[in-house]
Design an enzyme around this catalytic site. Sequence first.
Site: not given
Ligand code: THU
Length: 296
Positions: A210-211, A220, A222, A255
């Site tokens: 979720i950005e 992230c 996870e 994570c």
């Molecule tokens: N992202 C994850 O959800 N998990 C990770 O372990 C690496 C990165 C997401 C964060 C962000 O929304 C997008 O991937 C690009 O970095």
Amino acid sequence: MKLIWVEGANMFKAPTAEVADCCAAVESLTLPCGVYLTLVNDEHMRQINKIHRGIDESTDVLSFPTVNYPQGVTASGAAELIKQEYSDDEKVYILGEIFISYEHVRSQAELYRHSTSRELCFLLAHGIYHCFGYDHEQPNTQTRMRNMEEKALELAGIPRDEMPLCEPTDEELVALAKEAMYKSYSPYSRFKVGACVLSEGGRVFTGTNIENASYGLTICAERSAIFKAVGEGVKDFKAIAITAENAPPWPCGACRQVLNEFAPDIRVLIAWGKDQTDEAKLSALLPHGFGPNDLP
Ligand code: THU
């Protein structure tokens, strides 16, 4: 009776072939017959339900009998109709096509507090009896159908007692992570990630990335999943599946550190592309990690 799997055959460990045979036995069906079975996600189910029944909602099971046998497939008159449904490829008479939502299999198993195996078998029996021509539109037809389903499940050795939820297979964990991935809110990176963590007790929790317009606040997938579980009082984990669309989604350093807090020995499964997968122990991904035991 032949159960012809189209998709999802390995997602649950359940005696589906036996259930199909027992449904046929309860119906005294001796002709070589078969049904197609496909496990789909809720979105796919919603589309099928919308196209064929005009209902814009997902559901647990949908059956499409090739022919309507109003009194059941073994009643008089049906034998002639069924003859036209012979498949040279499958060497059986095709009674119909069944779709089951694998997301509903798990959520309904949790709701009714029985195993995913029992739930899948029940939905399959239900779908098969629809293919045999039965319905549950009137109280009496409903009772008749329920009794037959129950008889078939009993005959297959699946009684109605409470059973612990079945452990999800790796394939199901990946499928659940993928479902979460489709819910990703990632307008900035456009990199969708999904995660599904499995607790020691066999429960699953999903999460997605979720950005935020303030980029650093992004969470992230996870950590979304782990925090959801911990917030529900679950802190022991044995596996996590992580999915992305086109690149191998090994967890980021942050994570790995959060996973290390709760489960230093967790299995990390990743899946991407059409069906690419890889797997590692967290201890290999974060050697010499700093954890709760390192604090004085
Ligand atoms: N992202 C994850 O959800 N998990 C990770 O372990 C690496 C990165 C997401 C964060 C962000 O929304 C997008 O991937 C690009 O970095």
